[in-house]
Enzyme design. Structure first.
Site, PDB file in Angstrom:
ATOM      1  CB  SER A  85      -0.931  -0.002   1.216  1.00  0.00           C
ATOM      2  OG  SER A  85      -0.189  -0.245   2.387  1.00  0.00           O
TER       3      SER A  85
ATOM      4  CB  THR B 118      -1.895   6.014   3.868  1.00  0.00           C
ATOM      5  OG1 THR B 118      -2.585   5.851   2.635  1.00  0.00           O
ATOM      6  CG2 THR B 118      -1.021   7.246   3.811  1.00  0.00           C
TER       7      THR B 118
ATOM      8  CB  THR C  22      -0.599   6.261   0.205  1.00  0.00           C
ATOM      9  OG1 THR C  22      -1.437   5.111   0.127  1.00  0.00           O
ATOM     10  CG2 THR C  22      -1.198   7.340  -0.680  1.00  0.00           C
TER      11      THR C  22
ATOM     12  NE  ARG D  47      -8.727   7.735  -4.894  1.00  0.00           N
ATOM     13  CZ  ARG D  47      -8.142   7.539  -3.720  1.00  0.00           C
ATOM     14  NH1 ARG D  47      -6.857   7.296  -3.651  1.00  0.00           N
ATOM     15  NH2 ARG D  47      -8.834   7.593  -2.604  1.00  0.00           N
TER      16      ARG D  47
ATOM     17  CB  THR E  44      -4.733   5.905   7.235  1.00  0.00           C
ATOM     18  OG1 THR E  44      -4.679   4.721   6.425  1.00  0.00           O
ATOM     19  CG2 THR E  44      -5.308   5.545   8.578  1.00  0.00           C
ATOM     20  N   GLY E  45      -7.164   5.802   5.158  1.00  0.00           N
ATOM     21  CA  GLY E  45      -8.516   5.341   4.836  1.00  0.00           C
ATOM     22  C   GLY E  45      -9.012   5.921   3.533  1.00  0.00           C
TER      23      GLY E  45
HETATM   24  C1  SD4 Z   1      -6.118   7.131  -0.301  1.00  0.00           C
HETATM   25  N1  SD4 Z   1      -5.946   7.576   2.031  1.00  0.00           N
HETATM   26  O1  SD4 Z   1      -5.511   7.083  -1.355  1.00  0.00           O
HETATM   27  C2  SD4 Z   1      -5.361   6.845   0.967  1.00  0.00           C
HETATM   28  C3  SD4 Z   1      -5.352   5.362   1.148  1.00  0.00           C
HETATM   29  C4  SD4 Z   1      -5.258   4.914   2.561  1.00  0.00           C
HETATM   30  O2  SD4 Z   1      -5.607   3.341   4.162  1.00  0.00           O
HETATM   31  O3  SD4 Z   1      -4.926   5.613   3.452  1.00  0.00           O
HETATM   32  N2  SD4 Z   1      -5.578   3.743   2.888  1.00  0.00           N
HETATM   33  O4  SD4 Z   1      -7.320   7.382  -0.245  1.00  0.00           O
END
Ligand code: SD4
Length: 343
Positions: A84, A203, A221, A231, A254-255
């Site tokens: 990731s 991330t 990330t 994107r 994160t997320g």
């Molecule tokens: C995203 N926030 O590209 C990042 C991915 C991430 O846990 O944090 N995943 O949306």
């Protein structure tokens, strides 16, 4: 002989010298001598432990938080097993590994890259954008061109494992991403075996205070797995994936980036801390904004915030269970702490 009177005199003299010293050179002393400032580094997820260790080497030798966070997040960026972040990251829908990263220092300087391909350390390119250009953000081909002009090596970032996972996903190729719900989906031993596009994407966001009392942050990330080409998530966006303010503290996220961007999440957390919220309460309020606006969406997505204030207090809050973060201080070396969550 060392008389009592002489001892008292010597001690008093050293104490007053120390007092003068501390006043005049405050912020220049290495951590062991500067009792007022305790260096600290925190970062998201379990891979934050190894990243913190790298950052700590800089902090403990009196180095700058900015250098510490850059060195720290380079660790997961270079780890092919981490699917990731950086090298080995899962590709987008069309098979391109596109990386997002940003960095911010105590003076409010910041740099960012988005959709960067072929460069293993986007965080270092982001720092170079900050330090060598009048801009904040470079994207796509322009970011790659800038990196190559500045001595970064062009590399293949798609590993066999990530290519295999992507090809597996292509069999259904549904562009209806099921977001990361760590407690249900995360299988560390074989994340690529998760069915369809149910891949956990994490991330690294890192925040550090150095022995000078300055805060900096970094976030990097490969973004949402199998995303549409082009994107960009929250991670490279200052204020969304990362924000630091030397008067207050810092935050990172994160997320599901889309929800973080919609709520300018990390900036919000820092501003809430400015109003007196504790780091955890500030993270919780930012999460609650997401949940209040879209309760149905929030049930199935993960967003987590991590925050550090200038007193060295830290905290985190996430929508779903399973979010964790790593902490490194003189007292607590590389502690993994589960973040609190709404569900
Ligand atoms: C995203 N926030 O590209 C990042 C991915 C991430 O846990 O944090 N995943 O949306």
């Amino acid at each position: 002989m060392f008389s009592r009177r002489k001892f008292i005199k010597t001690t008093a003299l050293s104490a007053s010298l120390l007092a003068i010293d501390k006043k005049s050179v405050a912020g220049l002393l290495p951590p062991a001598l500067n009792a007022a400032v305790k260096p600290i580094v925190i970062s998201t997820w379990d891979f934050g432990i190894a990243a913190n260790q790298a950052a700590w080497k800089t902090l403990i030798s009196g180095g700058k938080a900015l250098d510490a966070v850059e060195q720290g997040v380079r660790v997961p960026e270079a780890d092919p097993k981490n699917q990731s972040v950086g090298y080995g990251g899962l590709p987008d829908r069309d098979g391109h590994v596109t990386l997002d990263a940003c960095i911010m220092d105590e003076a409010g300087n910041c740099g960012s890259v988005a959709g960067l391909e072929h460069i293993m350390h986007p965080i270092s390119v982001a720092r170079m954008v900050m330090e060598k250009t009048p801009h904040v953000m470079l994207v796509g081909d322009g970011a790659l061109q800038f990196a190559l002009e500045n001595g970064f090596k062009k590399e293949k970032l798609l590993t066999k494992e990530s290519e295999k996972a992507w090809k597996e996903w292509l069999k259904t190729a549904k562009y209806a991403p099921v977001m990361n719900i760590e407690n249900k989906l995360y299988d560390k031993s074989a994340p690529q075996k998760l069915p369809g596009n149910q891949y956990n994407h994490d991330t690294i966001g890192m925040l550090a205070i150095d022995s000078h009392g300055n805060i900096s942050g970094a976030c990097t990330t490969s973004g949402m797995a199998y995303k549409l080409h082009g994107r960009v998530g929250d991670s490279p966006i200052i204020g969304a994936g990362l924000y630091v303010d030397n008067e207050v503290g810092g935050a990172t996220s994160t997320g599901v980036g889309e929800e973080v961007i919609r709520n300018v999440g990390s900036f919000l957390v820092v501003e809430l801390m400015r109003q007196g919220y504790s780091p955890e309460d500030a993270c919780k309020e930012a999460v609650m904004r997401i949940i209040r606006k879209k309760p149905e969406t929030a049930k199935n997505i993960q967003v987590g915030f991590l925050a550090l204030n200038k007193k060295g207090e830290y905290g985190a809050y996430a929508i779903q269970k399973g979010f964790s973060y790593a902490v490194c201080t003189e007292q607590k070396t590389d502690l993994l702490i589960p973040g609190k969550s709404y569900y």
